[in-house]
Design a protein around this motif. Structure first.
Motif, PDB file in Angstrom:
ATOM      1  N   ALA A  54       0.841  -1.207   0.000  1.00  0.00           N
ATOM      2  CA  ALA A  54       0.000   0.000   0.000  1.00  0.00           C
ATOM      3  C   ALA A  54       0.875   1.254   0.000  1.00  0.00           C
ATOM      4  O   ALA A  54       0.655   2.189  -0.780  1.00  0.00           O
ATOM      5  CB  ALA A  54      -0.927  -0.014   1.215  1.00  0.00           C
ATOM      6  N   LEU A  55       1.905   1.264   0.852  1.00  0.00           N
ATOM      7  CA  LEU A  55       2.782   2.439   0.943  1.00  0.00           C
ATOM      8  C   LEU A  55       3.558   2.652  -0.357  1.00  0.00           C
ATOM      9  O   LEU A  55       3.786   3.789  -0.785  1.00  0.00           O
ATOM     10  CB  LEU A  55       3.733   2.294   2.139  1.00  0.00           C
ATOM     11  CG  LEU A  55       3.044   2.366   3.518  1.00  0.00           C
ATOM     12  CD1 LEU A  55       4.001   1.945   4.629  1.00  0.00           C
ATOM     13  CD2 LEU A  55       2.485   3.764   3.809  1.00  0.00           C
ATOM     14  N   ALA A  56       3.927   1.550  -1.015  1.00  0.00           N
ATOM     15  CA  ALA A  56       4.660   1.662  -2.288  1.00  0.00           C
ATOM     16  C   ALA A  56       3.770   2.293  -3.370  1.00  0.00           C
ATOM     17  O   ALA A  56       4.236   3.096  -4.181  1.00  0.00           O
ATOM     18  CB  ALA A  56       5.146   0.275  -2.728  1.00  0.00           C
ATOM     19  N   ILE A  57       2.480   1.937  -3.357  1.00  0.00           N
ATOM     20  CA  ILE A  57       1.563   2.526  -4.336  1.00  0.00           C
ATOM     21  C   ILE A  57       1.422   4.032  -4.078  1.00  0.00           C
ATOM     22  O   ILE A  57       1.444   4.841  -5.005  1.00  0.00           O
ATOM     23  CB  ILE A  57       0.179   1.827  -4.282  1.00  0.00           C
ATOM     24  CG1 ILE A  57       0.313   0.374  -4.772  1.00  0.00           C
ATOM     25  CG2 ILE A  57      -0.847   2.575  -5.145  1.00  0.00           C
ATOM     26  CD1 ILE A  57      -0.936  -0.486  -4.583  1.00  0.00           C
ATOM     27  N   LEU A  58       1.339   4.408  -2.814  1.00  0.00           N
ATOM     28  CA  LEU A  58       1.207   5.838  -2.471  1.00  0.00           C
ATOM     29  C   LEU A  58       2.407   6.637  -2.964  1.00  0.00           C
ATOM     30  O   LEU A  58       2.278   7.772  -3.422  1.00  0.00           O
ATOM     31  CB  LEU A  58       1.058   6.012  -0.952  1.00  0.00           C
ATOM     32  CG  LEU A  58       0.888   7.453  -0.456  1.00  0.00           C
ATOM     33  CD1 LEU A  58      -0.441   8.056  -0.932  1.00  0.00           C
ATOM     34  CD2 LEU A  58       0.957   7.542   1.070  1.00  0.00           C
ATOM     35  N   LEU A  66      -4.984   5.744   1.264  1.00  0.00           N
ATOM     36  CA  LEU A  66      -4.682   4.444   1.878  1.00  0.00           C
ATOM     37  C   LEU A  66      -5.656   4.184   3.023  1.00  0.00           C
ATOM     38  O   LEU A  66      -5.836   5.035   3.903  1.00  0.00           O
ATOM     39  CB  LEU A  66      -3.251   4.411   2.424  1.00  0.00           C
ATOM     40  CG  LEU A  66      -2.105   4.620   1.443  1.00  0.00           C
ATOM     41  CD1 LEU A  66      -0.783   4.237   2.114  1.00  0.00           C
ATOM     42  CD2 LEU A  66      -2.292   3.835   0.152  1.00  0.00           C
ATOM     43  N   GLY A  67      -6.252   2.995   3.011  1.00  0.00           N
ATOM     44  CA  GLY A  67      -7.178   2.638   4.083  1.00  0.00           C
ATOM     45  C   GLY A  67      -6.906   1.230   4.572  1.00  0.00           C
ATOM     46  O   GLY A  67      -6.308   0.425   3.867  1.00  0.00           O
ATOM     47  N   GLY A  68      -7.352   0.965   5.802  1.00  0.00           N
ATOM     48  CA  GLY A  68      -7.213  -0.404   6.296  1.00  0.00           C
ATOM     49  C   GLY A  68      -6.944  -0.453   7.778  1.00  0.00           C
ATOM     50  O   GLY A  68      -7.040   0.549   8.492  1.00  0.00           O
ATOM     51  N   LEU A  73      -6.912  -1.620  14.231  1.00  0.00           N
ATOM     52  CA  LEU A  73      -6.498  -0.227  14.437  1.00  0.00           C
ATOM     53  C   LEU A  73      -5.944   0.383  13.148  1.00  0.00           C
ATOM     54  O   LEU A  73      -5.492  -0.326  12.244  1.00  0.00           O
ATOM     55  CB  LEU A  73      -5.425  -0.161  15.534  1.00  0.00           C
ATOM     56  CG  LEU A  73      -5.879  -0.663  16.910  1.00  0.00           C
ATOM     57  CD1 LEU A  73      -4.689  -0.718  17.867  1.00  0.00           C
ATOM     58  CD2 LEU A  73      -6.991   0.230  17.475  1.00  0.00           C
ATOM     59  N   LEU A  74      -5.988   1.738  13.088  1.00  0.00           N
ATOM     60  CA  LEU A  74      -5.435   2.513  11.979  1.00  0.00           C
ATOM     61  C   LEU A  74      -3.950   2.175  11.804  1.00  0.00           C
ATOM     62  O   LEU A  74      -3.234   1.971  12.785  1.00  0.00           O
ATOM     63  CB  LEU A  74      -5.599   4.010  12.296  1.00  0.00           C
ATOM     64  CG  LEU A  74      -5.197   5.011  11.222  1.00  0.00           C
ATOM     65  CD1 LEU A  74      -6.116   4.910  10.001  1.00  0.00           C
ATOM     66  CD2 LEU A  74      -5.239   6.436  11.771  1.00  0.00           C
ATOM     67  N   ILE A  75      -3.503   2.136  10.533  1.00  0.00           N
ATOM     68  CA  ILE A  75      -2.101   1.822  10.261  1.00  0.00           C
ATOM     69  C   ILE A  75      -1.323   3.139  10.139  1.00  0.00           C
ATOM     70  O   ILE A  75      -1.779   4.058   9.447  1.00  0.00           O
ATOM     71  CB  ILE A  75      -1.993   1.021   8.946  1.00  0.00           C
ATOM     72  CG1 ILE A  75      -2.807  -0.281   9.060  1.00  0.00           C
ATOM     73  CG2 ILE A  75      -0.533   0.730   8.599  1.00  0.00           C
ATOM     74  CD1 ILE A  75      -3.093  -0.959   7.722  1.00  0.00           C
ATOM     75  N   PRO A  76      -0.164   3.260  10.785  1.00  0.00           N
ATOM     76  CA  PRO A  76       0.624   4.505  10.684  1.00  0.00           C
ATOM     77  C   PRO A  76       0.883   4.867   9.222  1.00  0.00           C
ATOM     78  O   PRO A  76       1.258   4.006   8.423  1.00  0.00           O
ATOM     79  CB  PRO A  76       1.927   4.149  11.414  1.00  0.00           C
ATOM     80  CG  PRO A  76       1.550   3.052  12.365  1.00  0.00           C
ATOM     81  CD  PRO A  76       0.473   2.271  11.668  1.00  0.00           C
ATOM     82  N   GLY A  77       0.696   6.131   8.871  1.00  0.00           N
ATOM     83  CA  GLY A  77       0.913   6.582   7.500  1.00  0.00           C
ATOM     84  C   GLY A  77      -0.308   6.437   6.606  1.00  0.00           C
ATOM     85  O   GLY A  77      -0.294   6.875   5.456  1.00  0.00           O
ATOM     86  N   PHE A  78      -1.357   5.834   7.105  1.00  0.00           N
ATOM     87  CA  PHE A  78      -2.585   5.638   6.310  1.00  0.00           C
ATOM     88  C   PHE A  78      -3.554   6.802   6.550  1.00  0.00           C
ATOM     89  O   PHE A  78      -3.550   7.439   7.603  1.00  0.00           O
ATOM     90  CB  PHE A  78      -3.263   4.311   6.681  1.00  0.00           C
ATOM     91  CG  PHE A  78      -2.710   3.119   5.921  1.00  0.00           C
ATOM     92  CD1 PHE A  78      -1.345   2.952   5.764  1.00  0.00           C
ATOM     93  CD2 PHE A  78      -3.562   2.175   5.361  1.00  0.00           C
ATOM     94  CE1 PHE A  78      -0.838   1.853   5.064  1.00  0.00           C
ATOM     95  CE2 PHE A  78      -3.075   1.089   4.664  1.00  0.00           C
ATOM     96  CZ  PHE A  78      -1.704   0.922   4.511  1.00  0.00           C
TER      97      PHE A  78
END
Lengths: 239, 239
Positions: A54-58, A66-68, A73-78
């Motif tokens: 997900a982070l690579a796509i961003l 980015l969601g998930g 819990l919320l993922i750091p950077g999302f």
């Protein structure tokens, strides 16, 4: 025509999907969130299995959202978590959402590795997804994401409620396994009160203790949307 | 106190049994047959996993009776099949029965590898086995034998009916998993008509087509016996 039920993402095998239409279910909350996001104008949901993907796509496409979640819990950077209530029009309209969750996106990715159509189901679009699955003319597999590799009550009850919708549309569809019969029976038990299935499930009870009862009420809205997300080539869009 | 459900013999793991009381269920027909044989005066049932083991025991002890099935049929060289109706007093009184079946005896052997008490359950002795399991004071695991490694409706419905008996005896017992909750719900659905669970199951439908409806009616007799077989050191006897 037959219907079958797979109770966890881990049990998905390509031969069980070949030539069949899959309906993937992760009621709390991934597939409920996907249906909600697309109903609120999101252009596409891209399910990915890992946070790194997900982070690579961003990095390559800074306009994606980015969601998930991990451990609910919320993922750091999302940007967003896994609550459908976060995916309203003002956040998602016209956007691509890259989504990764513990159980649901894994089940979708594994279903998409099969050759048949992959539909995204939830209580929110139970009737619509039943109708669309019948329209394919193929046997139907309801894939429950499960919770950490275990049987999930809310997913199986939702599968049963969708089976009830299938039976409302045609009498010529038969169970392909005992689990399919059991799911149908659970659907009959919970159809008049889907919220009860969510509260009967251990995962639902955990969400309630975390103060997420509003999410559960949202996810239990039966046939709130007349919309069927389809997963093709790694992208989920409205049919 | 908690109750849990395991849906197939293949999912039995020692750590899930440690310190718990197991109730093994193979409604069509192994555990129904064991309960019937012991109720009819059989001295002991020895469950074995292979035909070769059974034949080897007969060679050493010509007074034993060999019983069981493969593919639902009598095994060459065996005295009796897997129908409970064959295990009446005139055949089994005072005898040792060596039994091997496709799913049931495997589930019993695997359960017996755990450290806790292993009880043999069926619809025939649902209330008695529930009471005895509670008397151990331990958490309870209902082990469904399943059918060829798959979820079995009749075993899970019977687990649910026994869970209903547990709840009739105490309110202080809680489900340990979503599958346990689902089984309880199925027990509520089928408790007033256990025969329906047998006819809803694919295995039951096969037996009916083979002309074995009388077996099914026998196996569906709820609380016909007040007797609890216990498996200890490879032998099943009445407690």
């Amino acid at each position: 025509m037959k219907f079958d039920v797979i109770s966890t993402a881990g049990e998905i095998k390509e031969e069980r999907l070949a030539g069949r239409t899959s309906i993937v279910l992760d009621i709390l909350r991934a597939t409920s969130t996907i249906v909600t996001a697309l109903a609120c104008g999101c252009r596409e949901v891209a399910p990915v299995e890992t946070v790194a993907e997900a982070l690579a796509i961003l990095e390559q496409r800074p306009d994606v959202i980015l969601g998930g979640e991990r451990e609910r819990l919320l993922i750091p950077g999302f940007h967003l978590g896994n609550s459908p209530l976060e995916y309203m029009q003002e956040k998602v309209e016209g956007k691509i959402v890259v989504l990764t969750t513990t159980n649901g996106t894994r089940a979708i990715s594994r279903a998409a590795a099969g050759s048949g159509p992959v539909l995204i189901g939830s209580l929110l679009n139970a009737k619509a997804v039943a109708r669309e699955a019948l329209n394919t003319g193929l046997d139907i597999v309801l894939i429950c994401a499960g919770t950490r590799g275990e049987f999930s009550l809310e997913d199986t009850a939702a599968a049963g409620i969708i089976i009830k919708e299938l039976h409302n549309l045609t009498k010529s569809i038969l169970p392909g396994s005992d689990l399919a019969v059991a799911a149908r029976r659970l659907g009959e038990v919970y159809a008049h009160n889907p919220m009860q299935a969510l509260y009967d499930s251990l995962h639902g009870q955990k969400l309630a203790r975390m103060g997420l009862a509003a999410d559960m009420e949202w996810c239990a809205r039966l046939n709130y949307y007349d919309l069927v997300p389809v997963c093709r080539g790694g992208a989920i869009t409205v049919k």
